[in-house]
Structure formats: C-alpha cells, structure tokens
Write a protein that holds these residues in place. Structure first.
Motif, mmCIF file in Angstrom:
data_model
loop_
_atom_site.group_PDB
_atom_site.id
_atom_site.type_symbol
_atom_site.label_atom_id
_atom_site.label_comp_id
_atom_site.label_asym_id
_atom_site.label_seq_id
_atom_site.Cartn_x
_atom_site.Cartn_y
_atom_site.Cartn_z
ATOM 1 N N VAL A 71 -1.574 -6.290 4.073
ATOM 2 C CA VAL A 71 -2.721 -7.160 4.314
ATOM 3 C C VAL A 71 -2.236 -8.559 4.684
ATOM 4 O O VAL A 71 -1.319 -9.092 4.055
ATOM 5 C CB VAL A 71 -3.627 -7.233 3.063
ATOM 6 C CG1 VAL A 71 -4.702 -8.290 3.234
ATOM 7 C CG2 VAL A 71 -4.261 -5.874 2.790
ATOM 8 N N SER A 72 -2.847 -9.137 5.697
ATOM 9 C CA SER A 72 -2.631 -10.545 6.036
ATOM 10 C C SER A 72 -3.916 -11.294 5.698
ATOM 11 O O SER A 72 -4.954 -11.089 6.343
ATOM 12 C CB SER A 72 -2.302 -10.704 7.521
ATOM 13 O OG SER A 72 -1.043 -10.116 7.822
ATOM 14 N N ILE A 73 -3.862 -12.125 4.666
ATOM 15 C CA ILE A 73 -5.048 -12.832 4.183
ATOM 16 C C ILE A 73 -5.172 -14.165 4.912
ATOM 17 O O ILE A 73 -4.225 -14.949 4.977
ATOM 18 C CB ILE A 73 -4.962 -13.064 2.668
ATOM 19 C CG1 ILE A 73 -4.930 -11.711 1.936
ATOM 20 C CG2 ILE A 73 -6.135 -13.908 2.177
ATOM 21 C CD1 ILE A 73 -4.718 -11.832 0.439
ATOM 22 N N SER A 137 -1.385 -17.059 7.717
ATOM 23 C CA SER A 137 -1.866 -15.965 6.875
ATOM 24 C C SER A 137 -0.872 -15.636 5.769
ATOM 25 O O SER A 137 0.349 -15.720 5.953
ATOM 26 C CB SER A 137 -2.111 -14.711 7.723
ATOM 27 O OG SER A 137 -3.164 -14.922 8.639
ATOM 28 N N LEU A 138 -1.406 -15.272 4.625
ATOM 29 C CA LEU A 138 -0.596 -14.846 3.481
ATOM 30 C C LEU A 138 -0.438 -13.337 3.543
ATOM 31 O O LEU A 138 -1.425 -12.600 3.489
ATOM 32 C CB LEU A 138 -1.279 -15.262 2.181
ATOM 33 C CG LEU A 138 -0.670 -14.724 0.877
ATOM 34 C CD1 LEU A 138 0.764 -15.207 0.715
ATOM 35 C CD2 LEU A 138 -1.529 -15.125 -0.317
ATOM 36 N N PHE A 139 0.803 -12.873 3.641
ATOM 37 C CA PHE A 139 1.066 -11.438 3.768
ATOM 38 C C PHE A 139 1.315 -10.825 2.397
ATOM 39 O O PHE A 139 2.163 -11.307 1.635
ATOM 40 C CB PHE A 139 2.278 -11.193 4.672
ATOM 41 C CG PHE A 139 2.617 -9.732 4.838
ATOM 42 C CD1 PHE A 139 1.853 -8.909 5.653
ATOM 43 C CD2 PHE A 139 3.698 -9.176 4.160
ATOM 44 C CE1 PHE A 139 2.150 -7.565 5.804
ATOM 45 C CE2 PHE A 139 4.013 -7.832 4.304
ATOM 46 C CZ PHE A 139 3.231 -7.024 5.117
ATOM 47 N N ILE A 140 0.570 -9.763 2.091
ATOM 48 C CA ILE A 140 0.760 -9.001 0.859
ATOM 49 C C ILE A 140 1.162 -7.574 1.243
ATOM 50 O O ILE A 140 0.397 -6.879 1.935
ATOM 51 C CB ILE A 140 -0.527 -8.951 0.004
ATOM 52 C CG1 ILE A 140 -1.079 -10.358 -0.235
ATOM 53 C CG2 ILE A 140 -0.256 -8.227 -1.310
ATOM 54 C CD1 ILE A 140 -0.205 -11.231 -1.090
ATOM 55 N N PRO A 141 2.355 -7.103 0.860
ATOM 56 C CA PRO A 141 2.765 -5.742 1.226
ATOM 57 C C PRO A 141 1.843 -4.685 0.620
ATOM 58 O O PRO A 141 1.117 -4.935 -0.342
ATOM 59 C CB PRO A 141 4.182 -5.643 0.642
ATOM 60 C CG PRO A 141 4.634 -7.058 0.457
ATOM 61 C CD PRO A 141 3.397 -7.829 0.119
ATOM 62 N N THR A 144 1.205 -3.514 -3.488
ATOM 63 C CA THR A 144 1.845 -4.601 -4.227
ATOM 64 C C THR A 144 0.771 -5.450 -4.897
ATOM 65 O O THR A 144 -0.074 -6.032 -4.202
ATOM 66 C CB THR A 144 2.696 -5.475 -3.297
ATOM 67 O OG1 THR A 144 3.713 -4.674 -2.688
ATOM 68 C CG2 THR A 144 3.345 -6.617 -4.069
ATOM 69 N N THR A 145 0.793 -5.513 -6.201
ATOM 70 C CA THR A 145 -0.195 -6.326 -6.916
ATOM 71 C C THR A 145 0.189 -7.795 -6.837
ATOM 72 O O THR A 145 1.306 -8.183 -7.168
ATOM 73 C CB THR A 145 -0.296 -5.900 -8.389
ATOM 74 O OG1 THR A 145 -0.754 -4.543 -8.455
ATOM 75 C CG2 THR A 145 -1.289 -6.792 -9.137
ATOM 76 N N ALA A 146 -0.751 -8.606 -6.364
ATOM 77 C CA ALA A 146 -0.585 -10.056 -6.316
ATOM 78 C C ALA A 146 -1.643 -10.681 -7.224
ATOM 79 O O ALA A 146 -2.805 -10.288 -7.197
ATOM 80 C CB ALA A 146 -0.749 -10.568 -4.891
ATOM 81 N N THR A 201 -6.863 -9.280 7.566
ATOM 82 C CA THR A 201 -6.727 -8.063 8.363
ATOM 83 C C THR A 201 -5.831 -7.078 7.627
ATOM 84 O O THR A 201 -4.863 -7.467 6.969
ATOM 85 C CB THR A 201 -6.131 -8.365 9.743
ATOM 86 O OG1 THR A 201 -4.873 -9.038 9.589
ATOM 87 C CG2 THR A 201 -7.069 -9.248 10.550
ATOM 88 N N VAL A 202 -6.185 -5.821 7.760
ATOM 89 C CA VAL A 202 -5.418 -4.736 7.146
ATOM 90 C C VAL A 202 -4.623 -4.044 8.229
ATOM 91 O O VAL A 202 -5.163 -3.659 9.268
ATOM 92 C CB VAL A 202 -6.342 -3.733 6.434
ATOM 93 C CG1 VAL A 202 -5.540 -2.585 5.837
ATOM 94 C CG2 VAL A 202 -7.170 -4.438 5.368
#
Length: 216
Positions: A71-73, A137-141, A144-146, A201-202
């Motif tokens: 996810v790119s937040i 954008s903040l990328f979350i793999p 992966t819990t953020a 975006t996913v």
C-alpha cells in the motif's frame, strides 16, 4: 491575588491531563468516500467513547494498519478534540509491530494539516477533523502491521475513539518513554479504535502481476 492560585491549578488539571471525558452533541458533516479509501472508520457522535486519550507532548495514541497487498498511503484523516486552537500542523507517528503491540519507532515527522470544526462538540470543546496530505506517499509492505497515529507538539489534542475494533485495539502511552498499554487498560475507555480515513493505492505483488500476464 491569592484567590488566583486554586483557579490556575484547576486549569492545569483540565488542559494538561492524559485524557478527557464528555459526550458528543451538535450537528456535523460527513466526508464522502472515494475510490482511494483503503481504511475507514469515520467519526460517529453516537458511539464515540465517553473518555478519550491525549496525544501531545509525552502522550501518544496509535492504531494498527494491516493490508494483504503493498500500500502507498497518500493521506490521513483523523478526528480529535482540541482544548486550545485548531491544529495547523501535526506529527505523523509510525511504529513497527512487536508481537502485536507497537515496537520500534520508524519515524515521527511533522506535516501541515487542514483542520476544520465538524459542528460536533465533545463536552465543552469542538471536535475537529484534520486532513494530512503527504508530500511523498508512505509505503507499507504487504502483510506488515504498522502502528500509526497523529501527535501534537506543545498543545492539547485528544484523539477520538470508537468501540468498533478491527485487528488490534488502539494503544497509548501515558508518560515519558514508550511504555505502550492498550486503551482498554482504562475501563472508562474500553477497547477502541481511532476514528480515521486512510487513502492511498493498493499494488498487486510482482508475482501476482506475473501470474496475470501469464494468462494472456
């Protein structure tokens, strides 16, 4: 002038406490959802917790975010109560997961926010909605819990919580350091999540894209 001393002491207790209590009233607006929403729990005046925790100075509140795809937040929307002015800048907090609780800090960075009074009040204070649009954008793999949340420096900000918990409940600190405890450690709050909207975006995993292209 001696009569001012107890008044000032009372003000400190009210405006610098680790939590406040109240009920929501008034008439407010609802944000329309878009196709970019990937996590949403919009403010609900009927279910907002009757006690909410502080997120300023040494007080912090975060909630878990998890998706099965990368996810790119791009933006965050949070609801909170200010006992001072509306925020024009807030810190975005990001902590790694440590066996189901917040772990190491990834970053805590200030960004400008667009804040607006919602029309709702919480006790005697306005409920604000704060929208933070990230310059990058903040990328979350995937998977992966953020642990994410908003924090205010040097002023009073209390994060609005509701009882519909998805994943893990929110966690908080109540003093210096990172001694995280679930918000339900205070029975007046109970298990709760942050009211929030996360947009971005996913992305499909590279292997998934490879499998799709193999079909053609």
């Amino acid at each position: 002038m001696g009569f001012l001393i107890p008044v000032l002491a009372f003000a400190v207790l009210v405006f610098a406490s680790s939590e406040i209590s109240g009920t929501s009233s008034g008439s407010g607006f609802v944000f329309p959802e878009t196709d970019d929403v990937i996590d949403t729990y919009a403010y609900d005046p009927d279910t907002v917790c009757s006690t909410i925790p502080a997120s300023f100075n040494d007080y912090r509140v975060v909630d878990d975010f998890l998706h099965d795809q990368p996810v790119s937040i791009g933006s965050f929307t949070y609801w909170g109560v200010s006992t001072a002015s509306a925020p024009s800048e807030l810190e975005l907090m990001y902590f790694e997961d440590n066996a189901g609780v917040p772990g190491n800090e990834v970053f805590q960075t200030s960004y400008s926010v667009s804040s607006q009074a919602t029309g709702y009040t919480y006790g005697m204070y306005s409920v604000y909605v704060a929208v933070m649009t990230l310059p990058t954008s903040l990328f979350i793999p995937a998977n992966t819990t953020a642990w994410l949340g908003f924090h205010r420096v040097g002023d009073n900000w209390y994060t609005a919580l509701g009882p519909a918990v998805v994943g893990s409940e929110a966690y908080r600190t109540q003093g210096a350091g990172y001694n995280w405890v679930p918000v339900s450690s205070n029975p007046d709050i109970g298990a709760a999540d942050l009211f929030k909207i996360i947009e971005g975006t996913v992305s499909l995993e590279r292997s998934t894209w490879a499998g799709i292209k193999h079909l053609f």
